[in-house]
Design a protein around this motif. Sequence first.
Motif: not given
Length: 714
Positions: A531-543
């Motif tokens: 779950v943490v990995g998925i959230l990190f990828v989502v944040v990077i994509c948003v940035l």
Amino acid sequence: MATFRTRWRLSILLVLLPNCLAPGPPAAPSLPDCSIPCGGLNNCADIHCSWDASPDPQITINYSLHWKTACREEEHVITGPSFSGIIQREHFSHGELCVWVQAENQHGSAKSQEAVFNTENIIKPPPPNVTSSHKELVEIDWIPTCEELHRSLGNCVVRHRTETNPDWIEAEGGIRSYTLDYPQPNTVYEFQVRCSCGTGLPSDWSAVHRIRSAETAPVGELDVWRDCGMSQASFDCVVTWKKLPTSQACGLILGYEVTLSYNNGTAVLVNMSTAEPRGLLLCDEMQCHSNFSLKDVSSVSVSAYNAHGATVPSYLAMPKPGKEKDEQAIHLVMNVEHLNVSWDLPSQLLDNLKEYVLQYKQAGSPPCQGFDWVKVNKSKTTGFFKGHYTKYTPYQVSLFTVSHSSEVHHLSSVIGYSLQGTPPSVPSFKVFSIAATHVSLFWESVPLSKQNGLILYYQVVVDSGVNGQNVYNVSASSLHESEPFKLLHLSPGQEYEVRIRAVTAAGPGANATAKFKTKHHEDFAHVIAIVVGILFVVVICVLLAFCSFCRGENKVCPLVPPFFYDKVPDARNSHIFRHMKHQTNDPWAWICIPIYEPHPKISLLEVVEIQPWAFKSSLEKITNTDRLSRPVVGDGCSQMDHHDNQREEAVTEECHRTDHRYRREEYSKMVDSDEDREEEEEKREDCWSSTEEEQSTFGYEKHFMPTDFELLEV
């Protein structure tokens, strides 16, 4: 000494007991009842006598009938064990006679009291014959038999009763007829007559004669109610009513008229004949109901009619839409034959309360079967039903209030059983959502028609085989169909067996069993990491998406490191101050912050290896040393001293319009023609002449190339 006394007392009892239990002479018979029945024309001969006695089943008792007259000696007839005897006509003479009965067995004899009578007074004529009757007046006629016996007519007595009443009512009749006063209409009456001749005994009762009284219009109102099944909030109701009693029907009921009033204001009259019981009207011994739809019906009125008229219509309002609520507790005492119900007075009594209605409904039964109701006065708080209630079968008992305006309000409902049994196993028992320390259990409640009793709670037993058993009692009233039951405080990686069973007043039912194994904690850690990995990828994509937008507007995102940007000089660097007013309306201005420099200059250059001769050639081109004290600003125009600020603002505004119009195209694409180049050079010369700069210097060098003084410092 005590032993001797005990033996002495026992010996006395053994001597006296046979004498106490020894049979003795029979009991004395009752006073004999004698008469001379007349079987035909002047056929009055023998005397028939009868008596009562207490026979002994172990010892045979013989009875003998004795009589004597004033002129003769005693005579008797041996009759045996029977309780009647006959004195033949040739054995007595008319006049006074004395009769008694003797009872005798092997241990003795007993004598009854003597009956003394005149033979003329014990003549019993045959019963009279009822010849005719009159329905309109409920009158009967008969012919006495005294005239046939050449005897004078004495008294006649008439008794009557209704067909449904077992008790007779005696009345003094006339000589040949009797008329019943105030008979009930359309009621079957039964009559019997007996007469006496002279001073003799009255005859036996005549045969029963039946007569039905005349019909009139029915009176009263029908008792109308509705059967809505087990749910009082349901609108799939059936209107039902009780048949009129004979005293109110006043004749043969030919049919019923039902008026349906709908919500839209229309009304429909339905005439249902009793001659067609398989149509819209269905009746049994006590009730009738119609099977037409009551959808969108607001009220119903029903009346019964016969050949002479109809009853007053009975009005009933249909239930209104709304959620069913239990506002009053009711108490049941129920067995196979009786149902007693009691309740407390409601907390808020209606001002226009008319009466209570108490009903019961057998679960799963068709409309109007296993269903009954009774109306109770508003001052009472008890109700009673008598009937046959099936064992292990649920009955829903409901209490209602009816106002004077015929509005019906449901107070409460409760399930009762005449006899309870153990319930079956629960259906659909499942284990899901298995975690390290808890699981969720789901099961369906036992259907009401199969519970065999009122389920008090569900018992859940959890057995791990290591830590023993844990027992949980889940209340059936608090359990919802869609809500699972959670088992907490379990051990990770442990195997469990869980059993569940329903419990009634008769005891627990059969078990439903399931097995499961809880998970380990490591599994939960893996889930967290994913779950943490998925959230990190989502944040990077948003940035990255935000920064792409900022780059399209040539802005800088402070949330992204500088190495994400290309090292390309900004040809619009001189427009920073002018673009600030456009950025105030930008919705992304809070993310993409423009670079603000009061004296913008390029301090970071791309390092490129060049030949020494090229560097020398560049230095020779730079001749104006005043540039050391005038930094480059705007879009290429030199900043003047403080005394020249007004002229500089005008020049800078003109340059801004020029740059904004052409969008710095001189740095992004080639000039296509000589005319375009000349026009562009003229605009540049006008701009540079206002600032007293060299006209031969290109705009790009003025923007971004370092001065000679800056190069010397390096």
